[in-house]
Design a protein around this motif. Structure first.
Motif, PDB file in Angstrom:
ATOM      1  N   LEU A 180      19.523  28.858 -49.174  1.00 29.77           N
ATOM      2  CA  LEU A 180      18.841  29.224 -50.338  1.00 29.77           C
ATOM      3  C   LEU A 180      18.654  28.218 -51.186  1.00 29.77           C
ATOM      4  N   GLY A 181      19.472  26.956 -51.123  1.00 24.75           N
ATOM      5  CA  GLY A 181      19.163  26.001 -52.028  1.00 24.75           C
ATOM      6  C   GLY A 181      19.959  25.904 -53.162  1.00 24.75           C
ATOM      7  N   ARG A 182      21.099  26.791 -53.043  1.00 29.22           N
ATOM      8  CA  ARG A 182      22.040  27.092 -54.452  1.00 29.22           C
ATOM      9  C   ARG A 182      23.030  26.073 -54.325  1.00 29.22           C
ATOM     10  N   PRO A 183      23.587  25.747 -55.476  1.00 28.91           N
ATOM     11  CA  PRO A 183      24.751  24.975 -55.558  1.00 28.91           C
ATOM     12  C   PRO A 183      26.013  25.865 -55.075  1.00 28.91           C
ATOM     13  N   PHE A 184      27.077  25.189 -54.645  1.00 26.66           N
ATOM     14  CA  PHE A 184      28.255  25.635 -54.030  1.00 26.66           C
ATOM     15  C   PHE A 184      29.516  24.764 -54.215  1.00 26.66           C
ATOM     16  N   ALA A 185      30.567  25.137 -54.504  1.00 21.29           N
ATOM     17  CA  ALA A 185      31.946  24.385 -54.569  1.00 21.29           C
ATOM     18  C   ALA A 185      32.998  25.094 -53.614  1.00 21.29           C
ATOM     19  N   CYS A 186      33.949  24.190 -53.210  1.00 20.14           N
ATOM     20  CA  CYS A 186      34.797  24.702 -52.216  1.00 20.14           C
ATOM     21  C   CYS A 186      35.806  23.942 -52.046  1.00 20.14           C
ATOM     22  N   ALA A 187      37.076  24.083 -51.800  1.00 28.53           N
ATOM     23  CA  ALA A 187      38.246  23.153 -51.961  1.00 28.53           C
ATOM     24  C   ALA A 187      38.841  23.408 -50.334  1.00 28.53           C
ATOM     25  N   HIS A 188      39.387  22.203 -50.001  1.00 29.34           N
ATOM     26  CA  HIS A 188      40.451  22.221 -48.896  1.00 29.34           C
ATOM     27  C   HIS A 188      41.040  20.819 -48.871  1.00 29.34           C
ATOM     28  N   ARG A 189      41.985  20.836 -47.863  1.00 30.14           N
ATOM     29  CA  ARG A 189      42.910  19.642 -47.781  1.00 30.14           C
ATOM     30  C   ARG A 189      42.560  18.739 -46.733  1.00 30.14           C
ATOM     31  N   ILE A 190      42.735  17.506 -46.975  1.00 29.47           N
ATOM     32  CA  ILE A 190      42.512  16.692 -45.729  1.00 29.47           C
ATOM     33  C   ILE A 190      43.699  15.795 -45.580  1.00 29.47           C
ATOM     34  N   VAL A 191      44.052  15.133 -44.499  1.00 32.29           N
ATOM     35  CA  VAL A 191      45.271  14.393 -44.158  1.00 32.29           C
ATOM     36  C   VAL A 191      44.470  12.948 -44.073  1.00 32.29           C
ATOM     37  N   ASP A 192      44.732  11.943 -44.752  1.00 31.20           N
ATOM     38  CA  ASP A 192      44.210  10.753 -44.632  1.00 31.20           C
ATOM     39  C   ASP A 192      45.020   9.835 -43.486  1.00 31.20           C
ATOM     40  N   ARG A 193      44.255   8.816 -43.217  1.00 34.41           N
ATOM     41  CA  ARG A 193      45.018   8.082 -42.026  1.00 34.41           C
ATOM     42  C   ARG A 193      46.280   7.642 -42.064  1.00 34.41           C
ATOM     43  N   ASN A 194      46.766   7.744 -43.301  1.00 35.58           N
ATOM     44  CA  ASN A 194      48.327   7.533 -43.449  1.00 35.58           C
ATOM     45  C   ASN A 194      49.125   8.510 -43.357  1.00 35.58           C
ATOM     46  N   GLY A 195      48.604   9.693 -43.214  1.00 32.11           N
ATOM     47  CA  GLY A 195      49.306  10.890 -42.748  1.00 32.11           C
ATOM     48  C   GLY A 195      49.777  11.719 -44.520  1.00 32.11           C
ATOM     49  N   ARG A 196      49.028  11.138 -45.440  1.00 34.40           N
ATOM     50  CA  ARG A 196      49.167  11.921 -46.930  1.00 34.40           C
ATOM     51  C   ARG A 196      48.040  12.952 -46.943  1.00 34.40           C
ATOM     52  N   THR A 197      48.733  14.029 -47.511  1.00 35.93           N
ATOM     53  CA  THR A 197      47.974  15.419 -47.580  1.00 35.93           C
ATOM     54  C   THR A 197      47.143  15.177 -49.072  1.00 35.93           C
ATOM     55  N   ARG A 198      45.846  15.421 -49.236  1.00 33.49           N
ATOM     56  CA  ARG A 198      45.282  15.419 -50.477  1.00 33.49           C
ATOM     57  C   ARG A 198      44.222  16.857 -50.476  1.00 33.49           C
ATOM     58  N   GLU A 199      44.218  17.194 -51.885  1.00 35.63           N
ATOM     59  CA  GLU A 199      43.530  18.185 -52.129  1.00 35.63           C
ATOM     60  C   GLU A 199      42.023  17.777 -52.799  1.00 35.63           C
ATOM     61  N   VAL A 200      41.008  18.365 -52.179  1.00 42.09           N
ATOM     62  CA  VAL A 200      39.737  17.906 -52.166  1.00 42.09           C
ATOM     63  C   VAL A 200      38.788  19.197 -52.647  1.00 42.09           C
ATOM     64  N   VAL A 201      37.949  18.733 -53.431  1.00 41.67           N
ATOM     65  CA  VAL A 201      36.823  19.787 -53.832  1.00 41.67           C
ATOM     66  C   VAL A 201      35.407  19.331 -53.377  1.00 41.67           C
ATOM     67  N   VAL A 202      34.767  19.954 -52.638  1.00 42.87           N
ATOM     68  CA  VAL A 202      33.227  19.566 -52.282  1.00 42.87           C
ATOM     69  C   VAL A 202      32.237  20.250 -53.182  1.00 42.87           C
TER      70      VAL A 202
END
Length: 258
Positions: free
Chosen positions: A101-123
């Motif tokens: 529909l072309g509407r804005p959205f926002a969601c959050a999830h975790r990623i694990v970077d190449r060094n094994g550290r967990t990060r919380e990101v919002v897209v």
């Protein structure tokens, strides 16, 4: 990706109706205060051409994942490889609807970077249908909110530690009074206080608080005496429940037999 342009402020002249450009009437400090700028967060941008499947990331998105631009090709495979295992099967319907529909959205999830550290990101993103025959696109930001999560956990931990210190201080104060008045050891004083708490069925901190409150309210003028301490220990009592939780109040009344 072309850089974002600063929007121009236009003021309509009430007399002639002509639009005139005027400089903003606020400072950078005013703007920072209004937006509540606080913790500095890493923010990256992305763009996806939906027809071709081509991706573009800013350098910040690569940094969040522990990559450099030349080390990996932007795309779904790269994102999937760094997503936290527990979040890989999560489907965010808002993103699907935004694309449709072309509407804005926002969601959050975790990623694990190449060094094994967990990060919380919002897209954050918004689907665009394109203009003048251009291919539909998905444009948006990726925000690393890990520092905010860490600050929240630190504040919570500090609060727990502070409350623990306060509780222990009250207990030690009550034990000190028992030691001083009865001339017993610290271990014996602890047992006396524990027995009073167990008898009333309340935590040790609450028992100590009740003892100290009773001693402060006592009218003895010569300081804490054996009699005053005994009264305070004997006065330790259970803490009443809120009336809203009393099972007797929620019990259905019986019908009277006529």
């Amino acid at each position: 990706m072309p850089p974002f342009k600063q929007p121009r402020l236009t003021v309509v002249d009430g007399a002639g109706g002509d639009a005139a450009t005027q400089p903003p009437k606020f400072s950078a400090g005013d703007l920072a205060h209004a937006l509540g700028l606080g913790t500095n967060l890493l923010v990256g941008r992305y763009r996806v051409e939906l027809a071709s499947g081509n991706w573009w990331w800013s350098d910040e998105v690569y940094t969040m994942h522990g990559w450099k631009r030349h080390e990996v090709e932007a795309g779904l495979d790269a994102l999937r490889s760094r997503k936290h295992p527990d979040d890989r099967n999560r489907v965010v319907r808002a993103a699907t609807e935004a694309l449709r529909l072309g509407r804005p959205f926002a969601c959050a999830h975790r990623i694990v970077d190449r060094n094994g550290r967990t990060r919380e990101v919002v897209v954050i993103g918004q689907g665009s249908r394109g203009s003048h025959g251009a291919s539909p696109e998905l444009l948006g930001y990726v925000v690393d909110v890990t520092p905010v999560q860490k600050e929240a956990l630190a504040r919570r931990a500090a609060g727990v530690v502070a409350r623990a210190f306060v509780s222990q201080a009250v207990i030690e104060q009550a034990k000190g009074v028992i030691v001083a008045v009865r001339g017993v050891s610290d271990e014996t004083a602890g047992r006396v206080l524990t027995e009073a708490a167990s008898k009333a069925g309340i935590p040790l901190r609450l028992a100590a608080d009740q003892v100290m409150t009773a001693l402060r309210a006592d009218n003895e003028k010569v300081g804490v005496t054996q009699a005053a301490l005994n009264r305070a220990l004997d006065a330790v009592q259970p803490v009443g429940r809120p009336r809203g939780h009393d099972p007797l109040l929620t019990r259905r009344p019986r019908r009277l037999q006529v």
